[in-house]
Motif scaffolding. Structure first.
Motif, short mmCIF file in Angstrom:
data_model
loop_
_atom_site.label_atom_id
_atom_site.label_comp_id
_atom_site.label_asym_id
_atom_site.label_seq_id
_atom_site.Cartn_x
_atom_site.Cartn_y
_atom_site.Cartn_z
N LEU A 1 0.85 -1.18 0.00
CA LEU A 1 0.00 0.00 0.00
C LEU A 1 0.89 1.23 0.00
O LEU A 1 2.05 1.18 0.39
N THR A 2 0.31 2.31 -0.45
CA THR A 2 1.00 3.59 -0.44
C THR A 2 0.20 4.55 0.42
O THR A 2 -1.02 4.65 0.26
N LEU A 3 0.89 5.20 1.34
CA LEU A 3 0.25 6.18 2.21
C LEU A 3 0.20 7.54 1.51
O LEU A 3 0.90 7.75 0.51
N GLU A 4 -0.58 8.44 2.03
CA GLU A 4 -0.72 9.78 1.43
C GLU A 4 0.60 10.54 1.38
O GLU A 4 0.77 11.43 0.56
N ASN A 5 1.55 10.18 2.26
CA ASN A 5 2.85 10.86 2.25
C ASN A 5 3.84 10.21 1.29
O ASN A 5 5.00 10.57 1.25
N GLY A 6 3.38 9.21 0.51
CA GLY A 6 4.22 8.57 -0.50
C GLY A 6 4.98 7.35 -0.03
O GLY A 6 5.62 6.68 -0.82
N VAL A 7 4.93 7.02 1.25
CA VAL A 7 5.63 5.85 1.78
C VAL A 7 4.90 4.59 1.35
O VAL A 7 3.67 4.49 1.43
N THR A 8 5.67 3.61 0.87
CA THR A 8 5.13 2.33 0.44
C THR A 8 5.42 1.29 1.51
O THR A 8 6.55 1.19 1.99
N ILE A 9 4.40 0.50 1.87
CA ILE A 9 4.53 -0.50 2.93
C ILE A 9 4.04 -1.84 2.41
O ILE A 9 2.94 -1.92 1.85
N PRO A 10 4.84 -2.90 2.57
CA PRO A 10 4.38 -4.23 2.13
C PRO A 10 3.25 -4.74 3.01
O PRO A 10 3.22 -4.48 4.21
N ILE A 11 2.32 -5.44 2.40
CA ILE A 11 1.19 -6.05 3.12
C ILE A 11 1.42 -7.54 3.17
O ILE A 11 1.58 -8.19 2.14
N SER A 12 1.42 -8.09 4.36
CA SER A 12 1.54 -9.54 4.52
C SER A 12 0.27 -10.19 4.01
O SER A 12 -0.83 -9.68 4.20
N ARG A 13 0.41 -11.32 3.37
CA ARG A 13 -0.77 -12.04 2.88
C ARG A 13 -1.71 -12.41 4.02
O ARG A 13 -2.91 -12.52 3.84
N ASN A 14 -1.15 -12.59 5.22
CA ASN A 14 -1.98 -12.92 6.39
C ASN A 14 -2.93 -11.79 6.75
O ASN A 14 -3.98 -12.03 7.35
N TYR A 15 -2.59 -10.55 6.42
CA TYR A 15 -3.41 -9.38 6.78
C TYR A 15 -4.13 -8.77 5.58
O TYR A 15 -4.95 -7.87 5.76
N PHE A 16 -3.84 -9.24 4.39
CA PHE A 16 -4.41 -8.64 3.18
C PHE A 16 -5.93 -8.79 3.13
O PHE A 16 -6.64 -7.86 2.79
N LYS A 17 -6.44 -9.95 3.49
CA LYS A 17 -7.89 -10.19 3.45
C LYS A 17 -8.61 -9.23 4.41
O LYS A 17 -9.61 -8.62 4.04
N ALA A 18 -8.09 -9.08 5.62
CA ALA A 18 -8.71 -8.17 6.60
C ALA A 18 -8.66 -6.73 6.11
O ALA A 18 -9.60 -5.96 6.32
N LEU A 19 -7.58 -6.35 5.45
CA LEU A 19 -7.45 -5.00 4.90
C LEU A 19 -8.50 -4.76 3.83
O LEU A 19 -9.18 -3.73 3.82
N LYS A 20 -8.66 -5.73 2.93
CA LYS A 20 -9.67 -5.59 1.88
C LYS A 20 -11.07 -5.51 2.49
O LYS A 20 -11.89 -4.70 2.06
N GLU A 21 -11.34 -6.32 3.50
CA GLU A 21 -12.65 -6.29 4.16
C GLU A 21 -12.90 -4.94 4.83
O GLU A 21 -14.02 -4.44 4.83
N ALA A 22 -11.86 -4.36 5.42
CA ALA A 22 -12.00 -3.06 6.08
C ALA A 22 -12.43 -1.98 5.10
O ALA A 22 -13.13 -1.03 5.46
N PHE A 23 -12.03 -2.13 3.83
CA PHE A 23 -12.40 -1.17 2.80
C PHE A 23 -13.63 -1.60 2.01
O PHE A 23 -14.03 -0.94 1.05
N GLY A 24 -14.19 -2.75 2.38
CA GLY A 24 -15.37 -3.24 1.67
C GLY A 24 -15.06 -3.76 0.29
O GLY A 24 -15.91 -3.74 -0.61
N LEU A 25 -13.82 -4.22 0.10
CA LEU A 25 -13.42 -4.74 -1.21
C LEU A 25 -13.63 -6.25 -1.21
O LEU A 25 -13.16 -6.94 -0.33
N GLY A 26 -14.28 -6.74 -2.20
CA GLY A 26 -14.53 -8.19 -2.28
C GLY A 26 -13.69 -8.79 -3.38
O GLY A 26 -12.63 -8.31 -3.71
N GLY A 27 -14.21 -9.82 -3.94
CA GLY A 27 -13.52 -10.47 -5.06
C GLY A 27 -12.48 -11.43 -4.57
O GLY A 27 -12.21 -11.57 -3.39
N ASN A 28 -11.87 -12.09 -5.54
CA ASN A 28 -10.88 -13.11 -5.23
C ASN A 28 -9.47 -12.68 -5.60
O ASN A 28 -8.61 -13.50 -5.80
N SER A 29 -9.24 -11.38 -5.77
CA SER A 29 -7.90 -10.94 -6.13
C SER A 29 -6.92 -11.23 -5.01
O SER A 29 -7.25 -11.20 -3.85
N LYS A 30 -5.71 -11.55 -5.40
CA LYS A 30 -4.68 -11.92 -4.42
C LYS A 30 -3.66 -10.86 -4.23
O LYS A 30 -3.37 -10.05 -4.96
#
Length: 151
Positions: free
Chosen positions: A122-151
């Motif tokens: 992900l990229t923050l508003e200040n331009g910093v890029t942070i890796p997302i662990s696959r273990n937390y990616f699903k929860a992150l997508k759910e927090a934003f209401g994003l569905g689908g099967n994208s990995k």
């Protein structure tokens, strides 16, 4: 559970009264939520012996590195004395864990890139890029209401 709202114009601040027949798990959870909503919305950050009070709205991310925890704002990075999990619990409505060592402020996320190969980031508003662990990616997508099967 019954909920009643009474507007009393003579009051100077909001008062919450909890009436229960006994102290049980439901009451404990309610009290925890109420306490979280009334706690101070600042974090003490330390730099060169100085203490800076940082408003949660100014926080971009909080991360741990080499046994220390740091808070990142748009202008500075400061050390904090709390543990990462303590800050995650305290500010659970504003922070999301994106990997083992990093929490990000929900409102400061500018974009999420889900790479076909490699880890999403992900990229923050200040331009910093942070890796997302696959273990937390699903929860992150759910927090934003994003569905689908994208990995």
């Amino acid at each position: 559970m019954k909920i009643h709202l009474h507007i009393e114009h003579q009051l100077m601040e909001v008062e919450v009264h909890v009436h229960a027949p006994e102290y049980n798990e439901q009451v404990a959870q309610l009290m925890k939520k109420l306490n979280q909503s009334t706690t101070n919305d600042t974090i003490a950050g330390y730099s060169n012996g100085d203490i800076h009070l940082i408003k949660m709205q100014d926080v971009y991310s909080i991360y741990s590195e080499q046994g220390k925890v740091f808070i990142q704002t748009d202008e500075q990075e400061l050390e904090v004395k709390q543990k990462l999990y303590e800050l995650e619990e305290r500010f659970s409505s504003q922070l999301l864990r994106v990997n083992k060592a990093t929490l990000v402020h929900f409102k400061k996320i500018a974009s999420i890139q889900s790479k076909v190969l490699g880890n999403p980031q992900l990229t923050l508003e200040n331009g910093v890029t942070i890796p997302i662990s696959r273990n937390y990616f699903k929860a992150l997508k759910e927090a934003f209401g994003l569905g689908g099967n994208s990995k």
